[in-house]
Design a protein around this motif. Sequence first.
Motif, PDB file in Angstrom:
ATOM      1  N   ALA A   6     -23.694  -6.929  18.012  1.00  0.00           N
ATOM      2  CA  ALA A   6     -22.418  -8.203  17.707  1.00  0.00           C
ATOM      3  C   ALA A   6     -21.404  -7.434  16.704  1.00  0.00           C
ATOM      4  O   ALA A   6     -20.346  -7.589  17.096  1.00  0.00           O
ATOM      5  N   HIS A   7     -21.901  -6.597  15.925  1.00  0.00           N
ATOM      6  CA  HIS A   7     -21.027  -6.169  15.003  1.00  0.00           C
ATOM      7  C   HIS A   7     -19.965  -5.137  15.656  1.00  0.00           C
ATOM      8  O   HIS A   7     -18.760  -5.079  15.427  1.00  0.00           O
ATOM      9  N   ILE A   8     -20.841  -4.394  16.091  1.00  0.00           N
ATOM     10  CA  ILE A   8     -20.097  -3.083  17.051  1.00  0.00           C
ATOM     11  C   ILE A   8     -19.048  -3.710  17.950  1.00  0.00           C
ATOM     12  O   ILE A   8     -18.028  -3.200  18.080  1.00  0.00           O
ATOM     13  N   SER A   9     -19.380  -4.449  18.713  1.00  0.00           N
ATOM     14  CA  SER A   9     -18.661  -5.028  19.807  1.00  0.00           C
ATOM     15  C   SER A   9     -17.426  -5.871  19.092  1.00  0.00           C
ATOM     16  O   SER A   9     -16.161  -5.387  19.545  1.00  0.00           O
ATOM     17  N   THR A  10     -17.493  -6.504  17.995  1.00  0.00           N
ATOM     18  CA  THR A  10     -16.591  -7.240  17.239  1.00  0.00           C
ATOM     19  C   THR A  10     -15.583  -6.322  16.892  1.00  0.00           C
ATOM     20  O   THR A  10     -14.225  -6.469  17.049  1.00  0.00           O
ATOM     21  N   ALA A  11     -16.105  -5.118  16.130  1.00  0.00           N
ATOM     22  CA  ALA A  11     -15.040  -4.212  15.585  1.00  0.00           C
ATOM     23  C   ALA A  11     -14.535  -3.370  16.615  1.00  0.00           C
ATOM     24  O   ALA A  11     -13.223  -3.330  16.411  1.00  0.00           O
ATOM     25  N   TRP A  12     -15.170  -3.067  17.499  1.00  0.00           N
ATOM     26  CA  TRP A  12     -14.382  -1.941  18.903  1.00  0.00           C
ATOM     27  C   TRP A  12     -13.416  -2.880  19.229  1.00  0.00           C
ATOM     28  O   TRP A  12     -12.358  -2.498  19.496  1.00  0.00           O
ATOM     29  N   ALA A  13     -13.793  -4.264  19.363  1.00  0.00           N
ATOM     30  CA  ALA A  13     -12.367  -5.166  20.153  1.00  0.00           C
ATOM     31  C   ALA A  13     -11.462  -5.193  19.334  1.00  0.00           C
ATOM     32  O   ALA A  13     -10.234  -5.291  19.789  1.00  0.00           O
ATOM     33  N   ASP A  68     -31.429  -8.539  24.139  1.00  0.00           N
ATOM     34  CA  ASP A  68     -30.683  -8.038  22.946  1.00  0.00           C
ATOM     35  C   ASP A  68     -29.258  -7.680  23.188  1.00  0.00           C
ATOM     36  O   ASP A  68     -28.488  -8.313  22.419  1.00  0.00           O
ATOM     37  N   ILE A  69     -29.000  -7.046  24.266  1.00  0.00           N
ATOM     38  CA  ILE A  69     -27.615  -6.998  24.691  1.00  0.00           C
ATOM     39  C   ILE A  69     -26.748  -8.157  24.853  1.00  0.00           C
ATOM     40  O   ILE A  69     -25.634  -8.335  24.325  1.00  0.00           O
ATOM     41  N   ALA A  70     -27.641  -9.238  25.384  1.00  0.00           N
ATOM     42  CA  ALA A  70     -26.739 -10.471  25.829  1.00  0.00           C
ATOM     43  C   ALA A  70     -26.530 -11.127  24.414  1.00  0.00           C
ATOM     44  O   ALA A  70     -25.541 -11.762  24.116  1.00  0.00           O
ATOM     45  N   VAL A  71     -27.659 -11.262  23.761  1.00  0.00           N
ATOM     46  CA  VAL A  71     -27.292 -11.834  22.351  1.00  0.00           C
ATOM     47  C   VAL A  71     -26.160 -11.211  21.492  1.00  0.00           C
ATOM     48  O   VAL A  71     -25.416 -11.893  21.001  1.00  0.00           O
ATOM     49  N   GLY A  72     -26.316 -10.117  21.331  1.00  0.00           N
ATOM     50  CA  GLY A  72     -25.277  -9.215  20.560  1.00  0.00           C
ATOM     51  C   GLY A  72     -23.809  -9.428  21.436  1.00  0.00           C
ATOM     52  O   GLY A  72     -23.031  -9.830  20.450  1.00  0.00           O
ATOM     53  N   LEU A  73     -23.548  -9.358  22.474  1.00  0.00           N
ATOM     54  CA  LEU A  73     -22.348  -9.604  23.093  1.00  0.00           C
ATOM     55  C   LEU A  73     -21.841 -10.972  22.952  1.00  0.00           C
ATOM     56  O   LEU A  73     -20.869 -11.266  22.501  1.00  0.00           O
ATOM     57  N   GLY A  74     -22.895 -11.913  22.865  1.00  0.00           N
ATOM     58  CA  GLY A  74     -22.525 -13.452  22.645  1.00  0.00           C
ATOM     59  C   GLY A  74     -22.105 -13.710  21.430  1.00  0.00           C
ATOM     60  O   GLY A  74     -20.953 -14.254  21.033  1.00  0.00           O
ATOM     61  N   PHE A  75     -22.915 -13.172  20.407  1.00  0.00           N
ATOM     62  CA  PHE A  75     -22.389 -13.509  19.064  1.00  0.00           C
ATOM     63  C   PHE A  75     -21.279 -12.487  18.551  1.00  0.00           C
ATOM     64  O   PHE A  75     -20.431 -13.213  17.600  1.00  0.00           O
ATOM     65  N   GLY A  76     -20.971 -11.297  19.399  1.00  0.00           N
ATOM     66  CA  GLY A  76     -19.600 -10.717  19.134  1.00  0.00           C
ATOM     67  C   GLY A  76     -18.700 -11.404  19.542  1.00  0.00           C
ATOM     68  O   GLY A  76     -17.476 -11.306  18.856  1.00  0.00           O
ATOM     69  N   LEU A  77     -18.481 -12.229  20.711  1.00  0.00           N
ATOM     70  CA  LEU A  77     -17.465 -12.984  21.136  1.00  0.00           C
ATOM     71  C   LEU A  77     -17.399 -14.237  20.060  1.00  0.00           C
ATOM     72  O   LEU A  77     -16.062 -14.631  19.935  1.00  0.00           O
ATOM     73  N   LEU A  78     -18.382 -14.530  19.715  1.00  0.00           N
ATOM     74  CA  LEU A  78     -18.304 -15.981  18.696  1.00  0.00           C
ATOM     75  C   LEU A  78     -17.643 -15.395  17.525  1.00  0.00           C
ATOM     76  O   LEU A  78     -16.687 -16.228  16.726  1.00  0.00           O
ATOM     77  N   ALA A 113     -18.142 -14.035   8.553  1.00  0.00           N
ATOM     78  CA  ALA A 113     -18.713 -13.022   9.580  1.00  0.00           C
ATOM     79  C   ALA A 113     -19.917 -12.649   9.447  1.00  0.00           C
ATOM     80  O   ALA A 113     -20.820 -12.449  10.544  1.00  0.00           O
ATOM     81  N   ARG A 114     -20.426 -12.207   8.440  1.00  0.00           N
ATOM     82  CA  ARG A 114     -21.683 -11.861   8.069  1.00  0.00           C
ATOM     83  C   ARG A 114     -22.821 -12.901   8.493  1.00  0.00           C
ATOM     84  O   ARG A 114     -23.907 -12.815   9.229  1.00  0.00           O
ATOM     85  N   LEU A 115     -22.256 -14.394   8.376  1.00  0.00           N
ATOM     86  CA  LEU A 115     -23.386 -15.350   8.566  1.00  0.00           C
ATOM     87  C   LEU A 115     -23.615 -15.340  10.084  1.00  0.00           C
ATOM     88  O   LEU A 115     -24.490 -15.613  10.635  1.00  0.00           O
ATOM     89  N   ILE A 116     -22.188 -15.077  11.019  1.00  0.00           N
ATOM     90  CA  ILE A 116     -22.788 -15.222  12.064  1.00  0.00           C
ATOM     91  C   ILE A 116     -23.417 -13.839  12.728  1.00  0.00           C
ATOM     92  O   ILE A 116     -24.238 -13.932  13.652  1.00  0.00           O
TER      93      ILE A 116
END
Length: 232
Positions: A218-225, A80-90, A198-201
């Motif tokens: 994914a959402h939190i990592s994107t926003a925090w970055a 789950d963490i890997a998927v979230g971080l991967g989609f956050g980068l996307l 962004a929501r679709l991603i």
Amino acid sequence: MASASRDLPFANDGVRIPAAWRWVFALLAVAAGVAVLLLAQSAIGPLPAVLLFVGLPLAGLFVLTEGRLGLVLPRPTGRDIAVGLGFGLLNLVAIPLLGWLVTRLIPTAPNPVNDLLSQLTAGAVPGFFALAGLQLVGEEVGALIPFLAVMVLMRRLGLPRGAAIGIGAVAAALAFAAMHFPTYQWHVLQAVVLIGGARLILLGAYLVARDLWGAAIAHISTAWALFGNFLA
């Protein structure tokens, strides 16, 4: 692929679909949470407003799943963490591209979060990040319920699983974009392209992980970055 023990709730033929009143309750809970966040925050304060924004949709999801929150919030895993971080980068790649596209098409409004960040003292930054992270969890829960509702409706109308998921994703993205119309000063196309894209991603993260952990990360990592880049 997602874990074999996980699947999208209510997506398959032969599964028991929640009663109509449960869907209505869940959707109204989402609407109530959004209303509190947008209309009552100045009266009750940011933290209570965000807690209600998260809690009301969670209550709706609890009723919708008949208490089986594990259908969407199973025990989190490293995957789950890997998927979230991967989609956050996307998302971090997609958002600037979508923003560039929008500015070439129409006049745009600035994101007021940038003004808020510029006014923060160093001591207020951790609290801002924490509250924003909590709010983003509420956004994920609030986006999931309309997605599931439209998907199930499409399945009831006889559409195949893939088509129902696709229509549900687009509907949820449009609803999520509409929630941001006031944020972007009613620049509708800007919100639809930027926020809806962004929501679709983020929904892609949910569909791959088959739970809300991946989408929330994914959402939190994107926003925090993005916040961190602005503050740097």
